[in-house]
Design a protein around this motif. Structure first.
Motif, PDB file in Angstrom:
ATOM      1  N   PHE A  33       0.855  -1.178   0.000  1.00  0.00           N
ATOM      2  CA  PHE A  33       0.000   0.000   0.000  1.00  0.00           C
ATOM      3  C   PHE A  33       0.897   1.237   0.000  1.00  0.00           C
ATOM      4  N   ASP A  34       0.555   2.193  -0.845  1.00  0.00           N
ATOM      5  CA  ASP A  34       1.297   3.449  -0.906  1.00  0.00           C
ATOM      6  C   ASP A  34       0.530   4.510  -0.140  1.00  0.00           C
ATOM      7  N   PHE A  35       1.230   5.216   0.722  1.00  0.00           N
ATOM      8  CA  PHE A  35       0.603   6.247   1.548  1.00  0.00           C
ATOM      9  C   PHE A  35       1.212   7.603   1.231  1.00  0.00           C
ATOM     10  N   ASP A  36       0.413   8.641   1.483  1.00  0.00           N
ATOM     11  CA  ASP A  36       0.885  10.007   1.236  1.00  0.00           C
ATOM     12  C   ASP A  36       1.862  10.465   2.308  1.00  0.00           C
ATOM     13  N   ASN A  37       1.679   9.965   3.536  1.00  0.00           N
ATOM     14  CA  ASN A  37       2.571  10.359   4.622  1.00  0.00           C
ATOM     15  C   ASN A  37       2.671   9.242   5.656  1.00  0.00           C
ATOM     16  N   ALA A  38       3.582   9.423   6.591  1.00  0.00           N
ATOM     17  CA  ALA A  38       3.827   8.397   7.612  1.00  0.00           C
ATOM     18  C   ALA A  38       2.644   8.254   8.564  1.00  0.00           C
ATOM     19  N   GLN A  39       1.916   9.345   8.796  1.00  0.00           N
ATOM     20  CA  GLN A  39       0.764   9.293   9.707  1.00  0.00           C
ATOM     21  C   GLN A  39      -0.328   8.377   9.146  1.00  0.00           C
ATOM     22  N   GLN A  40      -0.591   8.466   7.850  1.00  0.00           N
ATOM     23  CA  GLN A  40      -1.581   7.586   7.231  1.00  0.00           C
ATOM     24  C   GLN A  40      -1.149   6.123   7.340  1.00  0.00           C
ATOM     25  N   GLU A  41       0.122   5.878   7.115  1.00  0.00           N
ATOM     26  CA  GLU A  41       0.630   4.513   7.200  1.00  0.00           C
ATOM     27  C   GLU A  41       0.490   3.975   8.623  1.00  0.00           C
ATOM     28  N   GLN A  42       0.821   4.799   9.609  1.00  0.00           N
ATOM     29  CA  GLN A  42       0.702   4.369  11.002  1.00  0.00           C
ATOM     30  C   GLN A  42      -0.757   4.119  11.373  1.00  0.00           C
ATOM     31  N   THR A  43      -1.655   4.988  10.924  1.00  0.00           N
ATOM     32  CA  THR A  43      -3.086   4.808  11.187  1.00  0.00           C
ATOM     33  C   THR A  43      -3.577   3.497  10.582  1.00  0.00           C
ATOM     34  N   PHE A  44      -3.172   3.228   9.352  1.00  0.00           N
ATOM     35  CA  PHE A  44      -3.560   1.987   8.682  1.00  0.00           C
ATOM     36  C   PHE A  44      -3.076   0.766   9.466  1.00  0.00           C
ATOM     37  N   HIS A  45      -1.807   0.769   9.866  1.00  0.00           N
ATOM     38  CA  HIS A  45      -1.259  -0.376  10.594  1.00  0.00           C
ATOM     39  C   HIS A  45      -1.930  -0.543  11.959  1.00  0.00           C
ATOM     40  N   ASP A  46      -2.213   0.565  12.630  1.00  0.00           N
ATOM     41  CA  ASP A  46      -2.918   0.486  13.923  1.00  0.00           C
ATOM     42  C   ASP A  46      -4.308  -0.123  13.739  1.00  0.00           C
ATOM     43  N   LEU A  47      -5.014   0.323  12.711  1.00  0.00           N
ATOM     44  CA  LEU A  47      -6.368  -0.176  12.464  1.00  0.00           C
ATOM     45  C   LEU A  47      -6.371  -1.664  12.105  1.00  0.00           C
ATOM     46  N   THR A  48      -5.428  -2.084  11.293  1.00  0.00           N
ATOM     47  CA  THR A  48      -5.409  -3.498  10.911  1.00  0.00           C
ATOM     48  C   THR A  48      -5.041  -4.400  12.085  1.00  0.00           C
ATOM     49  N   LYS A  49      -4.445  -3.838  13.125  1.00  0.00           N
ATOM     50  CA  LYS A  49      -4.126  -4.628  14.324  1.00  0.00           C
ATOM     51  C   LYS A  49      -5.312  -4.707  15.286  1.00  0.00           C
ATOM     52  N   ILE A  50      -6.196  -3.694  15.287  1.00  0.00           N
ATOM     53  CA  ILE A  50      -7.311  -3.686  16.247  1.00  0.00           C
ATOM     54  C   ILE A  50      -8.613  -4.213  15.663  1.00  0.00           C
ATOM     55  N   LEU A  51      -8.659  -4.413  14.355  1.00  0.00           N
ATOM     56  CA  LEU A  51      -9.865  -4.954  13.731  1.00  0.00           C
ATOM     57  C   LEU A  51      -9.718  -6.458  13.554  1.00  0.00           C
ATOM     58  N   ARG A  52     -10.743  -7.194  13.991  1.00  0.00           N
ATOM     59  CA  ARG A  52     -10.727  -8.663  13.948  1.00  0.00           C
ATOM     60  C   ARG A  52     -11.341  -9.139  12.635  1.00  0.00           C
ATOM     61  N   CYS A  53     -10.785 -10.217  12.106  1.00  0.00           N
ATOM     62  CA  CYS A  53     -11.348 -10.818  10.896  1.00  0.00           C
ATOM     63  C   CYS A  53     -12.621 -11.573  11.287  1.00  0.00           C
ATOM     64  N   PRO A  54     -13.772 -11.214  10.723  1.00  0.00           N
ATOM     65  CA  PRO A  54     -15.019 -11.906  11.068  1.00  0.00           C
ATOM     66  C   PRO A  54     -15.021 -13.383  10.676  1.00  0.00           C
ATOM     67  N   LYS A  55     -14.237 -13.753   9.712  1.00  0.00           N
ATOM     68  CA  LYS A  55     -14.196 -15.154   9.291  1.00  0.00           C
ATOM     69  C   LYS A  55     -13.255 -15.971  10.177  1.00  0.00           C
ATOM     70  N   CYS A  56     -12.080 -15.442  10.443  1.00  0.00           N
ATOM     71  CA  CYS A  56     -11.070 -16.185  11.218  1.00  0.00           C
ATOM     72  C   CYS A  56     -11.344 -16.135  12.716  1.00  0.00           C
ATOM     73  N   GLN A  57     -11.909 -15.082  13.197  1.00  0.00           N
ATOM     74  CA  GLN A  57     -12.341 -14.869  14.569  1.00  0.00           C
ATOM     75  C   GLN A  57     -11.206 -14.642  15.554  1.00  0.00           C
ATOM     76  N   ASN A  58     -10.079 -15.290  15.424  1.00  0.00           N
ATOM     77  CA  ASN A  58      -9.004 -15.076  16.385  1.00  0.00           C
ATOM     78  C   ASN A  58      -7.773 -14.447  15.745  1.00  0.00           C
ATOM     79  N   GLN A  59      -7.964 -13.806  14.625  1.00  0.00           N
ATOM     80  CA  GLN A  59      -6.865 -13.110  13.973  1.00  0.00           C
ATOM     81  C   GLN A  59      -7.329 -11.713  13.607  1.00  0.00           C
TER      82      GLN A  59
END
Length: 164
Positions: A33-59
């Motif tokens: 993924f290409d980001f415009d700045n480091a803040q967007q990249e950090q926000t993206f990585h933070d969000l992907t760590k706190i959102l659970r996969c509804p299919k996998c359930q524990n990931q």
């Protein structure tokens, strides 16, 4: 060619085939993924760590290889690139998939038992244990005179046997 050369080339071929068969990770697609700045990249990585996969359930969606997780990562990227905040992205995902998509769901009437259930279970267990202990009759260790004399005789006999 000698027999040794044939064996070595056959071994090399078998190793190559086994690497190709058993290296599943080499076939996995790597998302970039290409980001415009480091803040967007950090926000993206933070969000992907706190959102659970509804299919996998524990990931979380960052670690999951499920197709749904890939779609959620893509949507998260899209929303971050639109300038949405973390809260706005989480609210969007919760509106679509429910509180289950969050690893740390808020305390609501629907989730109150999940938050308080373990504590209530421990309290209930302690109450049952306390009642069982109170119900048990106290064991009397008082001996009547005849039993007391018999015990004294046995102790004296044991002391004499020990000395001899």
């Amino acid at each position: 060619m000698t027999l040794l050369n044939h064996v070595l080339s056959l071994t090399a071929l078998l190793l190559l085939l086994s690497f190709m068969l058993f290296s599943h990770n080499s076939h996995a697609a790597i998302e970039t993924f290409d980001f415009d700045n480091a803040q967007q990249e950090q926000t993206f990585h933070d969000l992907t760590k706190i959102l659970r996969c509804p299919k996998c359930q524990n990931q979380n969606i960052s670690d999951s290889n499920a197709e749904l997780a890939k779609d959620l990562r893509d949507k998260t990227y899209e929303l971050v690139m639109q300038g949405k905040s973390e809260d706005e992205v989480v609210d969007y995902m919760v509106a679509r998939y429910g509180n289950f998509v969050r690893y740390d769901p808020p305390m609501t009437p629907a989730t109150i038992f999940l938050w308080l259930g373990p504590l209530l279970f421990i309290i209930f267990g302690l109450l049952v244990l306390f009642r069982q202990i109170k119900k048990q009759p106290a064991k009397e260790t008082n001996l009547d005179d005849q039993e007391q004399q018999k015990l004294q005789q046995l102790l004296k006999q044991h002391a004499k046997d020990k000395k001899s």
